[in-house]
Design a protein around this motif. Structure first.
Motif, PDB file in Angstrom:
ATOM      1  N   ARG A  13       0.822  -1.208   0.000  1.00 13.27           N
ATOM      2  CA  ARG A  13       0.000   0.000   0.000  1.00 13.27           C
ATOM      3  C   ARG A  13       0.857   1.259   0.000  1.00 13.27           C
ATOM      4  O   ARG A  13       0.508   2.247  -0.624  1.00 13.27           O
ATOM      5  N   SER A  14       2.013   1.217   0.702  1.00  9.06           N
ATOM      6  CA  SER A  14       2.807   2.445   0.823  1.00  9.06           C
ATOM      7  C   SER A  14       3.894   2.557  -0.240  1.00  9.06           C
ATOM      8  O   SER A  14       4.152   3.644  -0.746  1.00  9.06           O
ATOM      9  N   LEU A  15       4.543   1.427  -0.590  1.00  5.64           N
ATOM     10  CA  LEU A  15       5.658   1.499  -1.541  1.00  5.64           C
ATOM     11  C   LEU A  15       5.311   0.892  -2.887  1.00  5.64           C
ATOM     12  O   LEU A  15       6.134   0.853  -3.786  1.00  5.64           O
ATOM     13  N   GLY A  16       4.091   0.358  -3.020  1.00  7.29           N
ATOM     14  CA  GLY A  16       3.721  -0.300  -4.264  1.00  7.29           C
ATOM     15  C   GLY A  16       4.141  -1.758  -4.228  1.00  7.29           C
ATOM     16  O   GLY A  16       4.783  -2.220  -3.282  1.00  7.29           O
ATOM     17  N   THR A  17       3.773  -2.499  -5.286  1.00  7.10           N
ATOM     18  CA  THR A  17       4.055  -3.929  -5.304  1.00  7.10           C
ATOM     19  C   THR A  17       5.192  -4.251  -6.262  1.00  7.10           C
ATOM     20  O   THR A  17       5.274  -5.347  -6.794  1.00  7.10           O
ATOM     21  N   GLY A  18       6.079  -3.275  -6.495  1.00  9.66           N
ATOM     22  CA  GLY A  18       7.230  -3.518  -7.363  1.00  9.66           C
ATOM     23  C   GLY A  18       8.054  -4.689  -6.861  1.00  9.66           C
ATOM     24  O   GLY A  18       8.100  -4.962  -5.658  1.00  9.66           O
ATOM     25  N   ALA A  19       8.714  -5.371  -7.807  1.00  8.17           N
ATOM     26  CA  ALA A  19       9.491  -6.560  -7.450  1.00  8.17           C
ATOM     27  C   ALA A  19      10.567  -6.231  -6.413  1.00  8.17           C
ATOM     28  O   ALA A  19      10.846  -7.039  -5.525  1.00  8.17           O
ATOM     29  N   TRP A  20      11.130  -5.029  -6.499  1.00  5.82           N
ATOM     30  CA  TRP A  20      12.273  -4.688  -5.645  1.00  5.82           C
ATOM     31  C   TRP A  20      11.939  -4.735  -4.158  1.00  5.82           C
ATOM     32  O   TRP A  20      12.824  -4.935  -3.336  1.00  5.82           O
ATOM     33  N   THR A  21      10.640  -4.541  -3.794  1.00  4.32           N
ATOM     34  CA  THR A  21      10.306  -4.476  -2.366  1.00  4.32           C
ATOM     35  C   THR A  21      10.627  -5.787  -1.646  1.00  4.32           C
ATOM     36  O   THR A  21      10.860  -5.797  -0.445  1.00  4.32           O
ATOM     37  N   LEU A  22      10.651  -6.899  -2.405  1.00 10.76           N
ATOM     38  CA  LEU A  22      10.955  -8.185  -1.800  1.00 10.76           C
ATOM     39  C   LEU A  22      12.372  -8.200  -1.213  1.00 10.76           C
ATOM     40  O   LEU A  22      12.683  -9.013  -0.331  1.00 10.76           O
ATOM     41  N   ALA A  23      13.222  -7.287  -1.698  1.00  6.54           N
ATOM     42  CA  ALA A  23      14.606  -7.244  -1.227  1.00  6.54           C
ATOM     43  C   ALA A  23      14.691  -6.963   0.278  1.00  6.54           C
ATOM     44  O   ALA A  23      15.656  -7.358   0.924  1.00  6.54           O
ATOM     45  N   PHE A  24      13.661  -6.317   0.846  1.00  2.00           N
ATOM     46  CA  PHE A  24      13.666  -6.093   2.299  1.00  2.00           C
ATOM     47  C   PHE A  24      13.693  -7.434   3.029  1.00  2.00           C
ATOM     48  O   PHE A  24      14.408  -7.607   4.013  1.00  2.00           O
ATOM     49  N   ALA A  25      12.906  -8.376   2.527  1.00  2.00           N
ATOM     50  CA  ALA A  25      12.904  -9.704   3.142  1.00  2.00           C
ATOM     51  C   ALA A  25      14.212 -10.432   2.854  1.00  2.00           C
ATOM     52  O   ALA A  25      14.761 -11.106   3.722  1.00  2.00           O
ATOM     53  N   TYR A  26      14.724 -10.279   1.626  1.00  2.00           N
ATOM     54  CA  TYR A  26      15.960 -10.979   1.257  1.00  2.00           C
ATOM     55  C   TYR A  26      17.157 -10.460   2.051  1.00  2.00           C
ATOM     56  O   TYR A  26      18.070 -11.226   2.369  1.00  2.00           O
ATOM     57  N   GLY A  27      17.148  -9.165   2.350  1.00  2.00           N
ATOM     58  CA  GLY A  27      18.225  -8.604   3.161  1.00  2.00           C
ATOM     59  C   GLY A  27      18.344  -9.345   4.479  1.00  2.00           C
ATOM     60  O   GLY A  27      19.450  -9.562   4.997  1.00  2.00           O
TER      61      GLY A  27
END
Lengths: 264, 295
Positions: free
Chosen positions: A128-142
């Motif tokens: 909702r806040s940052l969109g559903t772009g693929a890059w957001t998954l990197a927070f979990a991968y970090g």
């Protein structure tokens, strides 16, 4: 030392037996990709670059692009969040070293499949806040790469005298950012490089979180494509295997070069 | 007066500490949002029903015979593959003993272990499907030799297939975690053993094995934890069914109610965390003991 080492016969036996266990799947996987209606040909490898087949392989290219984006953002998290914090902890908060190590290694004890149960509601908010772009998954991968990235960086920090270097730089008038960027980072380079390469390898192979959060990365794409064309997925698997292998040879070389330099 | 100057000396860095502590904030916020919060949420959802009331009903699911059997299978799979991986991996480490770290064979095996231990589970599943799936070259070939791999039925997509594929990443992980311990064996110990009239046999029986035992046990637990938490290989191989706990979590996440219970995924996650916490607690205790010899 002679007493400690294994005999030639033992070495040969281990090499042959274990080597066979690992070589057989690789050899027969390669053979599988060469199959062509009873015979063998390069058709499945040629298909990958065949423009006529591109629509069928589209998910793989999309997934690969997403995975590459995720690699870049994950490595950025490692280099810009994890590494500076580790430098800070080692320089200014030595008492926090043990607790920090505990936190950094904690993700090993928390299976990705468990993490994903809790990440699902968090990614609703992130979407909702940052969109559903693929890059957001990197927070979990970090988080998932943290234990693997922590070790080489910590080893590099332990190998140099962080305090002396930073005090020397500071007393010569360098600002903190300049000290970190121009003095500490170059000295920590082997560790930072290893941490980045391992993160790349882990992100490339990640499936659990992406698939259960309904995201597309290379691994979820391989599954999708394998339902129509089993050969293409296997070809891409071999390419990924080769890529990871080269990556880790580079890491090994880097590590050895570092050791040699330190010894001289 | 002296105490005042003594106190004044460390006062300067201390004054700057709040600012430095601010530097810890990004990492702290990040770890809170993406590690602490998801873990708490995952475990917590098992303790609440859909309307948000506290309940222990979901935990009762952990006592369900089907769920218990799933946990049993997961533990069995992890214990078995960790045992095979630990023994074979230790044999590889032993064979590599005395090979210098810069030797090409060592570099090659280190790189290979790294690749295969980290290699994505999905791709691993594909490799095994290509190698010993139905219609594979190897299976046909063995059949011609009079050995029918699938005489007892197709096992690749069930537990035996998982055992085979898991061993493939357990052995390299053992090589990575156990070889530093073997490298810690000191040549002086072998010399002392020799001067005291010992043989190769007495060296391993009285020195090598006792010194390495804690490291071996710690590595075994790490391997156990590794396969207990593995998901991708199983998900790609066993596309249906929930033979092991991670697959049961998948089933619980993708369908609304399993066994007529809500938030079952949370309860299963809690169960997994409990097992993992127990394993890792024993691991860190043993590891501390193992470190005693690394001076």
């Amino acid at each position: 030392m002679r007493l400690l080492t294994a005999s030639k016969a033992t070495r040969a036996a281990v090499a042959v037996l274990v080597g066979a266990f690992f070589l057989i799947p690789v050899v027969f996987t390669v053979e599988y990709t060469f199959r062509d209606k009873g015979g063998h040909s390069l058709v499945h490898w040629a298909n990958i670059v065949d423009p006529a087949k591109q629509s069928a392989y589209q998910p793989i290219w999309t997934g690969l692009a997403n995975s590459l984006t995720l690699m870049v953002v994950t490595v950025a998290i490692v280099l810009l969040v994890l590494a500076p914090t580790m430098i800070l902890v080692n320089l200014r908060f030595p008492k926090l070293r043990r607790p920090f190590e505990f936190v950094a290694l904690l993700p090993i004890s928390i299976p990705a499949i468990v993490l994903v149960v809790g990440l699902a509601p968090i990614y609703l908010v992130v979407g909702r806040s940052l969109g559903t772009g693929a890059w957001t998954l990197a927070f979990a991968y970090g988080i998932t790469v943290m234990p693997f990235a922590f070790r080489p960086i910590q080893a590099a920090i332990d190998a140099i005298n962080l305090t002396t270097l930073s005090e020397a730089a500071r007393s010569l008038g360098a600002s903190w950012p300049a000290t970190v960027w121009r003095v500490l980072a170059p000295n920590l380079r082997p560790g930072l490089l290893n941490a980045s390469l391992i993160s790349v390898a882990v992100v490339l192979g990640e499936y659990t979180i992406a698939s259960l959060l309904n995201r597309q990365n290379l691994q979820t794409a391989l599954i999708v494509v394998s339902r129509q064309d089993g050969y293409a997925s296997v070809v891409f698997t071999l390419l990924a295997l080769a890529f990871c292998f080269v990556l880790l040879v580079v890491i090994g070389r880097g590590g050895n070069a570092g050791k040699k330099r330190r010894r001289s | 007066m002296t105490t005042a100057t003594a106190a004044a000396a460390p006062a300067k860095p201390r004054r700057a500490k709040p600012l430095a502590a601010l530097g810890l904030a990004p990492f702290g916020v990040y770890v809170f949002l993406f590690l602490a919060l998801p873990t708490v949420l995952a475990v917590g959802t098992g303790l609440f029903d859909r309307s948000g009331n506290f309940t222990l009903a979901n935990l009762a699911a952990l006592g369900d015979p089907v769920i218990l059997a799933t946990f049993g299978k997961s533990v069995w799979l992890s214990a078995l593959t960790a045992a095979v991986g630990a023994l074979v991996g230790a044999a590889v480490c032993y064979a590599l003993l005395g090979v210098p770290a810069t030797h090409p064979v060592r570099t090659l095996i280190d790189a290979l272990s790294g690749v295969l231990a980290q290699f994505g589970g999905v791709m691993l599943a594909f490799m095994f499907m290509a190698t010993i799936g139905r219609g594979s070259f190897l299976v046909a070939w063995l059949k011609d030799l009079g050995f029918d791999v699938y005489a007892g039925g197709m096992w690749l997509y069930d537990m035996p297939g998982l055992v085979l594929a898991y061993i493939f990443f357990q052995i390299p992980l053992m090589v990575i975690t156990f070889s530093p311990a073997l490298g810690g064996l000191k040549p002086q110990w072998a010399e002392a053993n020799l001067t005291l009239g010992g043989t190769r046999r007495t060296f391993w029986a009285k020195i090598g094995v006792p010194v390495l035992a804690p490291s071996f046990a710690a590595s075994y637990l790490l391997l156990f934890a590794n396969s207990f938490s593995a998901y991708a290989t199983a998900a790609a191989l066993a596309s249906q069914g929930s033979q092991i706990v991670p697959l049961a979590i998948r089933a619980a996440l993708t369908s609304e109610t399993v066994l007529g219970r809500e938030n079952l995924a949370g309860a299963l996650a809690l169960g997994m965390i409990v097992v993992m916490a127990a394993v890792m607690a024993v691991y860190s205790r043993i590891q501390r003991r193992a470190d005693r010899w690394r001076l």
